[in-house]
Design a protein around this motif. Structure first.
Motif, PDB file in Angstrom:
ATOM      1  N   VAL A  72      32.700  66.934  85.434  1.00 17.18           N
ATOM      2  CA  VAL A  72      31.610  65.963  85.486  1.00 17.18           C
ATOM      3  C   VAL A  72      31.625  65.229  86.819  1.00 17.18           C
ATOM      4  O   VAL A  72      30.588  65.019  87.455  1.00 17.18           O
ATOM      5  CB  VAL A  72      31.711  64.953  84.325  1.00 17.18           C
ATOM      6  N   ILE A  73      32.826  64.838  87.274  1.00 18.85           N
ATOM      7  CA  ILE A  73      32.949  64.138  88.556  1.00 18.85           C
ATOM      8  C   ILE A  73      32.460  65.033  89.688  1.00 18.85           C
ATOM      9  O   ILE A  73      31.766  64.592  90.605  1.00 18.85           O
ATOM     10  CB  ILE A  73      34.421  63.731  88.789  1.00 18.85           C
ATOM     11  N   ARG A  74      32.810  66.314  89.611  1.00 24.15           N
ATOM     12  CA  ARG A  74      32.379  67.240  90.658  1.00 24.15           C
ATOM     13  C   ARG A  74      30.864  67.399  90.663  1.00 24.15           C
ATOM     14  O   ARG A  74      30.230  67.424  91.714  1.00 24.15           O
ATOM     15  CB  ARG A  74      33.048  68.606  90.448  1.00 24.15           C
ATOM     16  N   TYR A  75      30.272  67.487  89.470  1.00 22.72           N
ATOM     17  CA  TYR A  75      28.827  67.634  89.389  1.00 22.72           C
ATOM     18  C   TYR A  75      28.105  66.382  89.905  1.00 22.72           C
ATOM     19  O   TYR A  75      27.020  66.466  90.454  1.00 22.72           O
ATOM     20  CB  TYR A  75      28.407  67.901  87.942  1.00 22.72           C
ATOM     21  N   ALA A  76      28.717  65.229  89.692  1.00 22.88           N
ATOM     22  CA  ALA A  76      28.075  63.986  90.146  1.00 22.88           C
ATOM     23  C   ALA A  76      27.888  63.989  91.652  1.00 22.88           C
ATOM     24  O   ALA A  76      26.922  63.421  92.161  1.00 22.88           O
ATOM     25  CB  ALA A  76      28.910  62.780  89.718  1.00 22.88           C
ATOM     26  N   ASP A  77      28.802  64.613  92.381  1.00 17.44           N
ATOM     27  CA  ASP A  77      28.661  64.800  93.826  1.00 17.44           C
ATOM     28  C   ASP A  77      28.345  63.494  94.558  1.00 17.44           C
ATOM     29  O   ASP A  77      27.531  63.453  95.484  1.00 17.44           O
ATOM     30  CB  ASP A  77      27.559  65.842  94.109  1.00 17.44           C
ATOM     31  N   GLU A 113      34.523  58.863  90.635  1.00 13.23           N
ATOM     32  CA  GLU A 113      35.594  59.158  89.673  1.00 13.23           C
ATOM     33  C   GLU A 113      36.085  57.869  89.016  1.00 13.23           C
ATOM     34  O   GLU A 113      36.274  57.810  87.799  1.00 13.23           O
ATOM     35  CB  GLU A 113      36.756  59.868  90.367  1.00 13.23           C
ATOM     36  N   ILE A 114      36.287  56.829  89.816  1.00 15.46           N
ATOM     37  CA  ILE A 114      36.716  55.535  89.268  1.00 15.46           C
ATOM     38  C   ILE A 114      35.692  55.014  88.273  1.00 15.46           C
ATOM     39  O   ILE A 114      36.036  54.535  87.188  1.00 15.46           O
ATOM     40  CB  ILE A 114      36.916  54.517  90.409  1.00 15.46           C
ATOM     41  N   TYR A 115      34.420  55.147  88.637  1.00 17.33           N
ATOM     42  CA  TYR A 115      33.344  54.663  87.765  1.00 17.33           C
ATOM     43  C   TYR A 115      33.324  55.416  86.435  1.00 17.33           C
ATOM     44  O   TYR A 115      33.272  54.815  85.356  1.00 17.33           O
ATOM     45  CB  TYR A 115      31.997  54.814  88.473  1.00 17.33           C
ATOM     46  N   ILE A 116      33.386  56.740  86.502  1.00 18.93           N
ATOM     47  CA  ILE A 116      33.307  57.551  85.285  1.00 18.93           C
ATOM     48  C   ILE A 116      34.508  57.295  84.374  1.00 18.93           C
ATOM     49  O   ILE A 116      34.369  57.150  83.156  1.00 18.93           O
ATOM     50  CB  ILE A 116      33.202  59.044  85.636  1.00 18.93           C
ATOM     51  N   ARG A 117      35.697  57.236  84.964  1.00 21.32           N
ATOM     52  CA  ARG A 117      36.882  56.976  84.153  1.00 21.32           C
ATOM     53  C   ARG A 117      36.809  55.606  83.496  1.00 21.32           C
ATOM     54  O   ARG A 117      37.241  55.422  82.360  1.00 21.32           O
ATOM     55  CB  ARG A 117      38.137  57.089  85.015  1.00 21.32           C
ATOM     56  N   SER A 118      36.274  54.635  84.210  1.00 23.84           N
ATOM     57  CA  SER A 118      36.137  53.292  83.647  1.00 23.84           C
ATOM     58  C   SER A 118      35.160  53.279  82.484  1.00 23.84           C
ATOM     59  O   SER A 118      35.411  52.653  81.446  1.00 23.84           O
ATOM     60  CB  SER A 118      35.675  52.319  84.739  1.00 23.84           C
ATOM     61  N   ARG A 119      34.041  53.989  82.630  1.00 22.79           N
ATOM     62  CA  ARG A 119      33.024  54.001  81.579  1.00 22.79           C
ATOM     63  C   ARG A 119      33.465  54.780  80.351  1.00 22.79           C
ATOM     64  O   ARG A 119      33.132  54.412  79.220  1.00 22.79           O
ATOM     65  CB  ARG A 119      31.724  54.627  82.118  1.00 22.79           C
ATOM     66  N   LEU A 120      34.203  55.875  80.553  1.00 20.90           N
ATOM     67  CA  LEU A 120      34.520  56.780  79.442  1.00 20.90           C
ATOM     68  C   LEU A 120      35.956  56.654  78.949  1.00 20.90           C
ATOM     69  O   LEU A 120      36.466  57.560  78.282  1.00 20.90           O
ATOM     70  CB  LEU A 120      34.249  58.233  79.869  1.00 20.90           C
ATOM     71  N   GLN A 121      36.585  55.536  79.252  1.00 25.31           N
ATOM     72  CA  GLN A 121      37.978  55.386  78.822  1.00 25.31           C
ATOM     73  C   GLN A 121      38.119  55.358  77.300  1.00 25.31           C
ATOM     74  O   GLN A 121      39.206  55.611  76.766  1.00 25.31           O
ATOM     75  CB  GLN A 121      38.567  54.113  79.422  1.00 25.31           C
ATOM     76  N   GLY A 122      37.036  55.077  76.585  1.00 28.04           N
ATOM     77  CA  GLY A 122      37.086  55.066  75.127  1.00 28.04           C
ATOM     78  C   GLY A 122      36.866  56.433  74.495  1.00 28.04           C
ATOM     79  O   GLY A 122      36.768  56.538  73.269  1.00 28.04           O
ATOM     80  N   LEU A 129      26.781  60.876  93.449  1.00 31.06           N
ATOM     81  CA  LEU A 129      25.580  60.159  93.011  1.00 31.06           C
ATOM     82  C   LEU A 129      25.925  59.252  91.824  1.00 31.06           C
ATOM     83  O   LEU A 129      26.184  59.715  90.723  1.00 31.06           O
ATOM     84  CB  LEU A 129      24.482  61.140  92.599  1.00 31.06           C
ATOM     85  N   PHE A 130      25.879  57.964  92.053  1.00 33.94           N
ATOM     86  CA  PHE A 130      26.190  57.021  90.985  1.00 33.94           C
ATOM     87  C   PHE A 130      25.135  57.061  89.889  1.00 33.94           C
ATOM     88  O   PHE A 130      25.447  56.853  88.714  1.00 33.94           O
ATOM     89  CB  PHE A 130      26.308  55.599  91.540  1.00 33.94           C
ATOM     90  N   ILE A 131      23.883  57.335  90.245  1.00 34.30           N
ATOM     91  CA  ILE A 131      22.834  57.359  89.229  1.00 34.30           C
ATOM     92  C   ILE A 131      23.063  58.531  88.273  1.00 34.30           C
ATOM     93  O   ILE A 131      22.837  58.426  87.064  1.00 34.30           O
ATOM     94  CB  ILE A 131      21.427  57.434  89.881  1.00 34.30           C
ATOM     95  N   TRP A 132      23.540  59.654  88.801  1.00 32.06           N
ATOM     96  CA  TRP A 132      23.881  60.810  87.968  1.00 32.06           C
ATOM     97  C   TRP A 132      25.024  60.418  87.024  1.00 32.06           C
ATOM     98  O   TRP A 132      24.966  60.677  85.815  1.00 32.06           O
ATOM     99  CB  TRP A 132      24.310  61.970  88.864  1.00 32.06           C
ATOM    100  N   ALA A 133      26.049  59.785  87.585  1.00 28.28           N
ATOM    101  CA  ALA A 133      27.212  59.404  86.787  1.00 28.28           C
ATOM    102  C   ALA A 133      26.832  58.397  85.710  1.00 28.28           C
ATOM    103  O   ALA A 133      27.313  58.476  84.569  1.00 28.28           O
ATOM    104  CB  ALA A 133      28.297  58.812  87.696  1.00 28.28           C
ATOM    105  N   ARG A 134      25.970  57.450  86.051  1.00 32.11           N
ATOM    106  CA  ARG A 134      25.589  56.425  85.076  1.00 32.11           C
ATOM    107  C   ARG A 134      24.854  57.024  83.890  1.00 32.11           C
ATOM    108  O   ARG A 134      25.156  56.719  82.729  1.00 32.11           O
ATOM    109  CB  ARG A 134      24.714  55.371  85.746  1.00 32.11           C
ATOM    110  N   ILE A 135      23.871  57.878  84.168  1.00 33.24           N
ATOM    111  CA  ILE A 135      23.099  58.478  83.079  1.00 33.24           C
ATOM    112  C   ILE A 135      23.996  59.378  82.230  1.00 33.24           C
ATOM    113  O   ILE A 135      23.939  59.359  80.988  1.00 33.24           O
ATOM    114  CB  ILE A 135      21.913  59.285  83.636  1.00 33.24           C
ATOM    115  N   GLY A 187      35.558  59.670  95.444  1.00 30.57           N
ATOM    116  CA  GLY A 187      36.553  58.984  94.629  1.00 30.57           C
ATOM    117  C   GLY A 187      35.989  57.798  93.873  1.00 30.57           C
ATOM    118  O   GLY A 187      36.425  57.481  92.759  1.00 30.57           O
ATOM    119  N   ASP A 188      34.982  57.120  94.449  1.00 27.55           N
ATOM    120  CA  ASP A 188      34.385  55.968  93.777  1.00 27.55           C
ATOM    121  C   ASP A 188      33.696  56.375  92.473  1.00 27.55           C
ATOM    122  O   ASP A 188      33.755  55.649  91.474  1.00 27.55           O
ATOM    123  CB  ASP A 188      33.367  55.285  94.695  1.00 27.55           C
TER     124      ASP A 188
END
Length: 534
Positions: A332-337, A312-321, A339-345, A309-310
């Protein structure tokens, strides 16, 4: 064969006659004189032979072997001269007794990390809060062992900032293979001690008394840890927290990591007021040390958080625009599994993409960090071959540097001015830096592992050894640029080189007053002797 030897000797004589005189002790006579006398003796035997081809045939092998011995002796003499010159010309740095000059912005403090995004890692942070405030003497160590890129150092940064704000006695050491300082334990004790000393005068006084011991830096790690850390902690009698971040990045070469683990185990129980917080990948030796030697249990984000869930919160915050891709975020959230580094890149790529929807399809083809790195590099790589070659050159330099260098510094050492900044800008999703003067760091340790593993990286494989070559040539270029100046008057250097003195060059090249300099390598030194006028 005779013509070859005559030409060799004549050439050597010419070189010796042209050589410049320096005020240094000559090499030992036994090292050089005896081999050259033996070589001369065999040569004279050959000169005295008159028409006896059988005798000539017997002498030639002797000449070959004595010439080889002379060549070896000559090389050793040059090495001896260079080593003596290097030792004699080391700059004497005035240093106050009982004090080690520590850079507060050192990589060892992990200042390059950012805290957790608000609302994320709540359960993990709560568990750490409970642990640190628990008075149970048998629960003095917290081990967070999880896979690369899961956000362990981000949690460590969050807690370090919080504990410092609360004025707790805390020290953090971040291991990293990006620098010589942070991949070994050479500065571990002094870095930790200085962090503790900054918050407790009693600790500082005790630490400084120990530092007055001659050559204390040459003592074994366990003795340094006792003298600089555990001894002063016992005297100040204040609860303290030692954070060891990314323990797996401490090199295993020559038993360095094993020595650190043994030291922590033997010293930890002597200071009841000390708590240790550890983050690491779950490598076998570290897991064994935690469970068998330290007798504590380790945990991971799945056990602490129970889901992704964390992320998901991160990705939604970054891509809200990006409203056009909101309905496609869940894959995308599922693929991140987790991993915050995956989500960040992935977020960085999507925010900079011309066609975000198309990129989402590309990201969904494979779930791995290696694949994501390939996608990021493909998005960043220019189409023309010359630009690709320049990008690879800059990457080689970044990976080879002993310490992270800035755009300005890399540009100073690059084979062509002006190529570094465009490359670094293109690679913004994989590199960390704030401005042209800020050291460039890799986004994550896994990026170095990917780029230097040929099988995984494929066409993006980087040979860091070629980066050493490029940096060495850059150092030589700096020397050549300053050749018209007196080598003793190094303060006249241009603004970039003068910032840390050309003799340092971020630890990569060391220039000596005799006109020679060395380029430190992992297994030794490349020594270059500058001939006057060349």
């Amino acid at each position: 064969m005779l013509k070859f030897h005559v030409a060799t000797v004549e050439n050597q004589i010419t070189k010796l006659e042209e050589d410049v005189e320096v005020d240094l002790p000559a090499p030992s006579a036994n090292n050089l004189a005896q081999p050259i006398e033996a070589y001369y003796s065999v040569t004279m035997k050959l000169a005295n032979v008159q028409g006896d081809m059988a005798r000539v045939t017997q002498i030639i092998p002797d000449m070959e072997s004595t010439f080889e011995r002379y060549t070896t002796a000559l090389h050793r003499s040059v090495e001896e001269l260079a080593s003596h010159t290097l030792l004699q010309s080391q700059p004497e740095l005035p240093q106050e007794a009982g004090k080690v000059n520590i850079n507060p912005n050192s990589n060892a403090y992990g200042n390059q990390h950012v805290p957790c995004l608000p609302g994320t890692r709540k359960k993990t942070l709560s568990a750490i809060h409970h642990w640190v405030d628990d008075n149970n003497s048998g629960n003095r160590m917290f081990c967070l062992l999880d896979v690369a890129g899961s956000g362990k150092s981000t949690v460590a940064k969050t807690m370090a900032d919080e504990w410092k704000a609360e004025n707790r006695l805390v020290a953090r050491f971040f291991f990293s293979r990006d620098t010589a300082e942070t991949m070994s334990t050479k500065s571990f004790c002094s870095t930790v001690a200085n962090a503790f000393a900054a918050r407790n005068p009693t600790f500082e006084a005790s630490m400084k008394r120990y530092m007055k011991i001659p050559d204390w830096q040459l003592l074994p790690l366990e003795e340094q840890f006792e003298g600089l850390v555990t001894g002063p902690l016992r005297k100040c009698q204040q609860p303290a927290i030692l954070m060891i971040d990314a323990l797996d990045e401490c090199g295993k070469e020559h038993g360095v990591r094993r020595t650190l683990l043994e030291t922590l185990c033997s010293q930890f129980h002597s200071v009841p007021s000390l708590r240790i917080f550890v983050t690491s990948r779950p490598e076998p030796d570290i897991k064994g040390w935690v469970m068998q030697e330290m007798r504590v249990r380790y945990t991971n984000f799945v056990q602490l958080e129970g889901g992704s869930g964390d992320v998901e919160i991160y990705i939604r915050s970054r891509l809200q625009g990006l409203p056009n891709v909101q309905d496609r975020l869940y894959p995308v959230i599922r693929y991140a599994d987790g991993l915050f580094i995956w989500a960040r890149i992935a977020c960085d790529l999507l925010l900079n993409a011309v066609d975000a929807e198309c990129l989402l399809e590309t990201l969904g083809k494979e779930v791995s960090l290696d694949y994501l790195y390939k996608v990021a590099l493909k998005e960043s790589m220019p189409e023309d071959r010359s630009s690709q070659a320049r990008m690879i050159t800059v990457f080689q330099m970044i990976l080879a540097a002993k310490e992270p260098l800035s755009i300005v510094e890399l540009d100073r050492l690059s084979p062509k001015r002006g190529i570094v900044e465009p490359v670094v800008t293109r690679l913004s999703s994989l590199l960390l830096h704030q401005n042209r003067e800020d050291p460039i760091r890799l986004l994550h340790a896994t990026l170095r592992e990917f780029l230097t593993a040929q099988q995984q990286a494929g066409e993006y494989y980087i040979q860091s050894g070629l980066g050493h070559y490029t940096l060495a040539l850059g150092c030589i270029g700096v020397v050549s640029h300053q050749a018209a100046q007196d080598l003793d008057n190094l303060t006249k250097l241009d603004q970039v080189s003068a910032r840390k003195d050309i003799r340092d060059l971020k630890g990569y090249a060391l220039i000596t007053y005799s006109g020679s300099f060395t380029i430190p390598q992992r297994h030794g030194y490349i020594t270059v002797l500058n001939h006057a006028g060349s």
